[in-house]
Design an enzyme around this catalytic site. Sequence first.
Site, PDB file in Angstrom:
ATOM      1  N   SER A 111       0.750  -1.329  -0.084  1.00  0.00           N
ATOM      2  CA  SER A 111      -0.119  -0.110  -0.033  1.00  0.00           C
ATOM      3  C   SER A 111       0.837   1.403  -0.047  1.00  0.00           C
ATOM      4  CB  SER A 111      -0.915   0.099   1.291  1.00  0.00           C
ATOM      5  OG  SER A 111      -1.757  -1.149   1.394  1.00  0.00           O
TER       6      SER A 111
HETATM    7  N1  SAH Z   1      -1.395  -3.583   3.264  1.00  0.00           N
HETATM    8  C1  SAH Z   1      -0.589  -4.493   2.553  1.00  0.00           C
HETATM    9  C2  SAH Z   1      -0.996  -4.668   1.313  1.00  0.00           C
HETATM   10  C3  SAH Z   1      -2.306  -5.009   0.859  1.00  0.00           C
HETATM   11  S1  SAH Z   1      -2.865  -5.372  -0.765  1.00  0.00           S
HETATM   12  C4  SAH Z   1       0.902  -4.379   2.654  1.00  0.00           C
HETATM   13  O1  SAH Z   1       1.303  -3.469   3.314  1.00  0.00           O
HETATM   14  O2  SAH Z   1       1.603  -4.920   1.877  1.00  0.00           O
HETATM   15  C5  SAH Z   1      -4.211  -6.262  -0.412  1.00  0.00           C
HETATM   16  C6  SAH Z   1      -4.055  -7.691   0.289  1.00  0.00           C
HETATM   17  O3  SAH Z   1      -5.234  -8.334   0.535  1.00  0.00           O
HETATM   18  C7  SAH Z   1      -3.500  -8.433  -0.962  1.00  0.00           C
HETATM   19  O4  SAH Z   1      -2.270  -8.930  -0.653  1.00  0.00           O
HETATM   20  C8  SAH Z   1      -4.510  -9.626  -1.337  1.00  0.00           C
HETATM   21  O5  SAH Z   1      -4.018 -11.057  -1.585  1.00  0.00           O
HETATM   22  C9  SAH Z   1      -5.367  -9.539   0.040  1.00  0.00           C
HETATM   23  N2  SAH Z   1      -6.618 -10.169   0.161  1.00  0.00           N
HETATM   24  C10 SAH Z   1      -7.468  -9.906  -0.969  1.00  0.00           C
HETATM   25  N3  SAH Z   1      -8.901 -10.302  -0.657  1.00  0.00           N
HETATM   26  C11 SAH Z   1      -8.395 -11.152   0.532  1.00  0.00           C
HETATM   27  C12 SAH Z   1      -9.154 -11.627   1.355  1.00  0.00           C
HETATM   28  N4  SAH Z   1     -10.613 -12.129   1.156  1.00  0.00           N
HETATM   29  N5  SAH Z   1      -8.858 -12.294   2.716  1.00  0.00           N
HETATM   30  C13 SAH Z   1      -7.663 -11.873   2.906  1.00  0.00           C
HETATM   31  N6  SAH Z   1      -6.648 -11.033   2.096  1.00  0.00           N
HETATM   32  C14 SAH Z   1      -7.285 -10.696   1.012  1.00  0.00           C
END
Ligand code: SAH
Length: 223
Positions: free
Chosen positions: A70
């Site tokens: 992010s």
């Molecule tokens: N905050 C994180 C980045 C998040 S990107 C960081 O600092 O790196 C969003 C993430 O949410 C991705 O890795 C994706 O695989 C995950 N994601 C998407 N849908 C999800 C779900 N239903 N349950 C858990 N994780 C999920």
Amino acid sequence: MGPAHSDGIGMTSARTRERLVSRLRSAGVKSPEVLERIRVVPRHLFVDEALSSRAYEDTALPIGYGQTISQPFVVASMTAALIDDQPLPLARVLEIGTGCGYQSAVLAPFAERIISIERIGPLARRARLKLRELRIHNVSVRHGDGFAGWPQRAPYDGILVAAAPEEVPQALLDQLADGGRLVMPVGPAGRQQLLRITRRGDSFRRQTLGLVSFVPLLEGMRS
Ligand code: SAH
């Protein structure tokens, strides 16, 4: 300070981190604790080496599997929205969408215990190793589907979601403690709103914090 260290806390790096913090401050992030955390968490260690020179730019960067780390402004704003005016540390926090673990690392000192859920197995494993390497021991990364929350440890004083569903999942509202807060993006791509929902008994107060752009929250797990 001596010459640049291999951990990246060298001269150049200190200056680029300072620049990022000033940028977030002028973009409206007020919390001094959160800004300090952005300054000290080594974001360059959460991305591929080929991208580490860009790690202190205020942008999302690819982390593989079609996902991104992010944007620092978003991590800082969501963290501040979760903790401002709350007694700290929060006892129990649920994070959904661990990705590379950067947001978990920023949040770690503001909570006693964090459960972080990631649906992509290899990302969950990599984040777990990274957090251990950084000696962050109060985050448990779980491979699971965040739509269901993590009822085993509910209720949570804070829930932070880093991917956007079309609507707020009922399971997450159910797992919020009295007085607890849920910070999450909601809506279709291009029209997502960042929401903060505060629970008081059985009533849920909703605040909109602005337009954002997240990857979608997807159902099911991927190994
Ligand atoms: N905050 C994180 C980045 C998040 S990107 C960081 O600092 O790196 C969003 C993430 O949410 C991705 O890795 C994706 O695989 C995950 N994601 C998407 N849908 C999800 C779900 N239903 N349950 C858990 N994780 C999920």
